[in-house]
Structure formats: C-alpha cells, structure tokens
Scaffold this motif. Structure first.
Motif, PDB file in Angstrom:
ATOM      1  N   VAL A 129       0.858  -1.182   0.000  1.00 25.71           N
ATOM      2  CA  VAL A 129       0.000   0.000   0.000  1.00 25.71           C
ATOM      3  C   VAL A 129       0.891   1.228   0.000  1.00 25.71           C
ATOM      4  O   VAL A 129       1.679   1.438   0.932  1.00 25.71           O
ATOM      5  N   ARG A 130       0.789   2.020  -1.072  1.00 19.48           N
ATOM      6  CA  ARG A 130       1.521   3.286  -1.146  1.00 19.48           C
ATOM      7  C   ARG A 130       0.602   4.418  -0.699  1.00 19.48           C
ATOM      8  O   ARG A 130      -0.421   4.673  -1.337  1.00 19.48           O
ATOM      9  N   ASP A 131       0.958   5.082   0.373  1.00 25.26           N
ATOM     10  CA  ASP A 131       0.159   6.182   0.906  1.00 25.26           C
ATOM     11  C   ASP A 131       0.929   7.482   0.689  1.00 25.26           C
ATOM     12  O   ASP A 131       1.901   7.769   1.386  1.00 25.26           O
ATOM     13  N   TYR A 132       0.473   8.272  -0.289  1.00 24.71           N
ATOM     14  CA  TYR A 132       1.191   9.492  -0.634  1.00 24.71           C
ATOM     15  C   TYR A 132       0.890  10.639   0.319  1.00 24.71           C
ATOM     16  O   TYR A 132       1.587  11.665   0.276  1.00 24.71           O
ATOM     17  N   ALA A 133      -0.111  10.496   1.160  1.00 25.00           N
ATOM     18  CA  ALA A 133      -0.355  11.502   2.192  1.00 25.00           C
ATOM     19  C   ALA A 133       0.605  11.308   3.357  1.00 25.00           C
ATOM     20  O   ALA A 133       1.194  12.266   3.879  1.00 25.00           O
ATOM     21  N   ALA A 134       0.774  10.054   3.788  1.00 24.88           N
ATOM     22  CA  ALA A 134       1.683   9.745   4.894  1.00 24.88           C
ATOM     23  C   ALA A 134       3.128   9.614   4.444  1.00 24.88           C
ATOM     24  O   ALA A 134       4.054   9.667   5.258  1.00 24.88           O
ATOM     25  N   GLY A 135       3.339   9.402   3.136  1.00 26.77           N
ATOM     26  CA  GLY A 135       4.695   9.211   2.622  1.00 26.77           C
ATOM     27  C   GLY A 135       5.277   7.872   3.005  1.00 26.77           C
ATOM     28  O   GLY A 135       6.473   7.744   3.287  1.00 26.77           O
TER      29      GLY A 135
END
Length: 608
Positions: free
Chosen positions: A517-523
C-alpha cells in the motif's frame, strides 16, 4: 408557519431547522455568517427569503461547506447564494484573493497584468466581466480574449503577454449547471505551491470585493482586448508542433457545443487538412449542451460518439475527434478496420495517450531529434504503457506526479522545456511543444489527424496500431470507477472510505493479493504481509495506490479535486508473452477488471 423576515428570527429558524434534522450544523454556521457579516450584506435578503420559504434542502446544499480550490481552481454548481455554490460572491472572492496575492507578491512592481478568457457556459461572460473589474480595481491590467476561446489559448496568452497571472472562466466537462474559474500563474500553468495555498488564504479571508465597472475599466485602458493578436501568435506557435506526412484523410470533428471549432479547425487547416466536417448537431455554441447524452460534454464518455459514428459510417469519415467545452481535452473514435462503414470503437484516455506517445516519439526519432536527455511526463494514475514506449525509444519518463496537468507543467520548467517531448494524463489531456503549460485539445487533435492520415496511407487501422503496441509491451487495460458522494453526508463518507483504504485495505481483489500500500499523504509504503512500512519517495497528496501481487496490476484511489466523488483507477496488465493473442488477453483482463470492480464496490459500500 410564517417567519418574520428579520435576521434574529431567521437565525432562530435556522437553529430550529438544525434541531429538527432539516439542516446540518455546518450549513447553519455558514448561513449565520451570510446573515450577520457585512461582507455578505447584499445577499442577506435572498438568504432570508429561502428561510421564510422553508427551502432547507437547498440551503443545506449551497451552505454545508465553503467551496474549495481543487486541482484546477474553484468549480461547482451555480446558484445565486451560498458558500458552496458558484455565484458572484464566490467568484468575486476568488478573483479578489488572486488580485490581493499578486499585488502583495510583486510589491512595488509596476505594470501588473492578468490574461482572462471564457467559454460557452452560462454566465461565463458575466463572471469574466466581474473578474476583469476586480483586477482593474486592484491596478492589474487585463488582457482579454473577448470571444469564446480554449483554455490552452489562455495559458498561451499568459506567457505571450508576460502576464503575472491568468483566469479561465470554465467548468470544463462538468454539467450545464456548473461553472468555475481556473487560476494561472505567470508560467502559464495553473497555480502551484506555494502560490496556491497563499491565494486560498487570501480567498478565504476576503472581506471586501473591490470592483471597477467593466465599461469604465475598458475606457480607462485597464482592460485591453487582444483576441486577434493572441490568436495569430497562438496559431503561429502551435503549428510548429506539426510533423510532415500525408494529409489525405476524411475527418469528422465535434466541439460538443463548446469553443473548440475556433481552435481545432483553423490549426488543422493550417497543417494541410482540407476534408474536415464539423458535426452539425454539436456545432452550436451552447452552455446547455443540448445534443449530447445527459447534456454532459465529456469526451471520456463513449456515448457522445454514438450519433457521430452513425454519421461517419454513412459519409465515409476515417476518424472522429471530439473536444470538451473548453477544448483542452480530446476524445477519439475510429473504425475497427479500414472499412469506415463497419464497426467503430472509441479509445480511452490512456489508449490515446499511448498512441500519441508512439506517434510523437517515432516521428522525433525519424527526424533525429531524440536523445537520452529528452523526456516525456505522465501522472501516477496514467498507464505505464506510456513509460514502456518511452523506454523503447531511449528517452526518460517522469511519472511520479499527482493528478493535475499543473504538475506536468512544473516538470517541464524544472527539467527544461528544450528536452520536453510530450505530456499526458489519463483524463484525455495531452501536450507537446513549449508554447503553453496546459493540455491542448487543438494540438492533440492535429497530431491525431496526422496519424490518421499516415495510417490510411499505410492501410492500417488505428486499432491495429494500438494492438501492435500491446503485443510489444504487454496488454494493458484500465478502467475508472467513480463513487459519487454528494453533500455533507457524502463528504463524511469519502473521508471514512479514504481512511479505511489507508488503515485496513482489502486483503485481495479479483483473487489477487494486495502486496503493498503506497500512501502518498503519509509518505509510506507498507508491505501487507509483514506490516512493515518504509519511506515512500514521491509527491505528497491524498492518493493511495494498492499494488497487487501480480506486477503491473494496481488500484489508485483519490478524492476528486473538482467533483463530489472518489475516483478509483484500475490498472491491469499481461506480459508480452501472454499478449500475442489479444482476444484471449482481453478476455482474461476483462474478467479480472469486472471482478475487481465488484470487489472494490463491495468494499466501498461496507466502509464508506
């Protein structure tokens, strides 16, 4: 029950409506502001009229939030009052906030200027005059394209006239009920950090809208009409993006009731195309979009091609091309074989993007104008087929970008425009050349016309051209799932669903495990098997990508920046070895997408 048309009694009625469950607390707070604060005084009577009439649902719709700046500006449904509607107040705040920031940012600078253009939507001209008057009152000269013009022409005008900012009045492909302003910086791109947040701050804290009457601004020279001058310069610049080749092709073009005919047709004729028919039922410039399905002029919607295809089958056209109302995006349909009277098929935005990438790169290679330093640009939710095509030609692909063409524009200026070859996004936007910093439907149309003529000369259908790319790079198939969530309840549901995808994503979809899972908000990038997270290199934004265990298969999830919906971008792929029989490959991925969509919708229904 009658209500005294006074502010105190209206405020009491609003609170009672909240108690009775007829109005949300958030809407009540914004209504209170519009009833009591001086900056909203001119709208007070109309707000009270709605309260007296008990129009609580309408009041909740237009007041439950403050309409935000999204990926391109401020966009929404038009209504005469409301913090969550497009009206004189919200448009005026947008223009005033921009003007205040430009003056502050360029403190002491003389000769500030802003380019403004507008499309065929209802009230576009009215909002244009409002914005122009606000700019003029702030001491910012306006260069006005005083006729229906395309968004890329506005981007070009900002650069050509060396303006400090720009405003395009359009809601792009939204329904007839909507309008918007797109805000541009001096680069000709839509505003980026840090300017966007700073402008938003000015907009949200706008107390007074200061405006000069439009006719007075014209008389004082604060508004100058530059339509003919910019048109000539734009066509001079855009025509340089053309490639040599055959021009013998029969074309059908639909502007979908928008501005496109003033850009697409002159540019194509300048490029040597003579057999272009404008599809009659879509030719009228009308904000009602009367002759398209659902009255929504979106070239992503295959149904808009149904009637034009019948026309092309009867009249022998080789290609149908559509542009959206502000002519920054295109849609394409072509016959499946060389028989124009036979079956036709539309292309989605990723397919068009791949086709144009192959065409542009092949022509540049043939001309000897490609090097390893050249690059193309795409977003994270655009097909990886485009990247693989770039690698085949030995050029770089910059693709780690959030949604929004402004990020592609940012890369062009960061990496250098001289090495820029091509930019693409899955939502049917494309750009070549250095002349502007936004997607351009007219130039994309010109290139598609060139390719159609070249393929006709070679007796190859455009679908076979795409199939060859699939066999070489693997069969790619994508789809977009829109989860519409309107109103205050919808916003809460969107937030819950995005949180669920982040914290407890589904274990698998379509029978394939989710590996990361890539979370671009959390980095962060999290391995679902171990639960361990690592730092994710990339931009920061509200985007999640679920990587499936089978390489090349993933789902990207993000809330729309312009509409009340969550968008899920589904990407599937088979290796080249499994893609030689495309009918079999299509069956495999078609079934996978169908099951995947079913699984994702079930997950969303449970977790929203």
């Amino acid at each position: 029950m009658s209500i005294d048309a006074t502010v105190p009694s209206s405020l009491s009625a609003v609170q009672q409506a909240v108690t009775d469950g007829k109005l949300t607390a958030a809407a009540a707070k914004n209504i209170e502001a519009w009833l009591t604060e001086d900056r909203y005084a001119e709208y007070r009577d109309e707000v009270i009229e709605h309260i007296v009439a008990g129009k609580w649902q309408k009041l909740d719709d237009v007041f439950w939030t403050i309409i935000p700046f999204g990926t391109g500006g401020r966009r929404g449904r038009m209504y005469s009052i409301g913090s969550n509607a497009i009206n004189d107040r919200t448009i005026g705040e947008s223009a005033q906030g921009l003007a205040d920031y430009v003056v502050e940012f360029h403190k002491g600078k003389k000769d500030l200027s802003c380019a403004i253009a507008y499309d065929t939507r209802h009230k576009s001209r009215h909002f244009t005059e409002l914005c122009a008057g606000i700019m003029a009152a702030a001491g910012i000269k306006v260069y006005l394209l005083d006729d229906y013009r395309a968004t890329p022409q506005l981007s070009f005008a900002v650069r050509y006239k060396k303006c400090d900012c720009g405003i395009m009045v359009t809601a792009s492909h939204n329904p007839p009920s909507d309008n918007a302003v797109k805000v541009y910086w001096s680069s000709g791109a839509q505003v980026l950090p840090p300017h966007d947040k700073a402008i938003i701050g000015k907009v949200m804290n706008c107390q007074q809208i200061r405006s000069m009457p439009f006719d007075e601004a014209v008389a004082k020279g604060m508004v100058e009409v530059v339509t003919e001058e910019v048109d000539k310069a734009y066509f001079d610049a855009a025509s340089k993006c053309a490639f040599e080749g055959p021009r013998d092709v029969k074309l059908l073009y639909t502007p979908l009731h928008g501005v496109g005919a003033a850009a697409v047709v002159p540019l194509a004729k300048r490029d040597g195309f003579t057999d272009i028919e404008i599809y009659g039922p879509h030719a009228e410039k009308s904000g009602d979009f009367p002759n398209v399905p659902g009255h929504v002029s979106n070239p992503e919607n295959a149904a808009i091609f149904d009637e034009p295809i019948k026309h092309a089958q009867a009249h022998g056209q080789n290609l149908i091309l559509a542009t959206d109302p502000d002519c920054d995006r295109i849609g394409v349909a072509a016959p499946k074989t060389m028989d124009t009277a036979g079956p036709w098929r539309t292309f989605n935005g990723n397919e068009i993007g791949a086709i144009l990438a192959e065409y542009v790169l092949s022509k540049r290679k043939a001309a000897g104008t490609l090097s390893p330093q050249h690059y193309i640009v795409k977003t994270l939710v655009t097909t990886e087929l485009t990247r693989r095509i770039a690698e085949e030609y030995g050029v770089r692909c910059v693709g780690d970008l959030l949604v929004g063409f402004k990020y592609i524009a940012e890369v062009i200026d960061r990496e250098g425009p001289d090495q820029f070859v091509y930019g693409t996004e899955e939502s049917h936007g494309y750009l070549v050349g250095q002349y502007c910093r936004d997607k351009d439907g007219a130039v994309a149309a010109m290139l598609m016309f060139e390719l159609a003529a070249e393929l006709k000369a070679q007796n190859i259908s455009m679908h076979d051209y795409l199939c060859d790319l699939f066999r070489k790079h693997g069969y790619h198939r994508e789809t977009l799932i829109n989860l519409v969530m309107e109103g205050s309840e919808g916003m809460a549901a969107m937030q819950r669903l995005m949180k669920s995808f982040r914290t407890s994503p589904p274990e698998s979809v379509a029978g394939i495990k989710i590996a990361k899972v890539r979370d671009y908000a959390a980095g962060t990038i999290t391995d679902t098997a171990t639960g361990k997270s690592e730092k994710l290199d990339g931009p920061t934004g509200d985007l999640i990508i679920l990587d499936l265990a089978e390489e090349g298969n993933y789902v990207a999830v993000r809330p729309s920046g312009t509409e009340p919906k969550i968008k899920l971008y589904v990407f599937t792929r088979l290796e080249p070895a499994k893609s030689q029989d495309l009918d079999a490959a299509d069956s495999v991925l078609g079934s996978r997408i169908q099951t995947l969509e079913k699984d994702v919708r079930a997950y969303a229904a449970k977790n929203a």
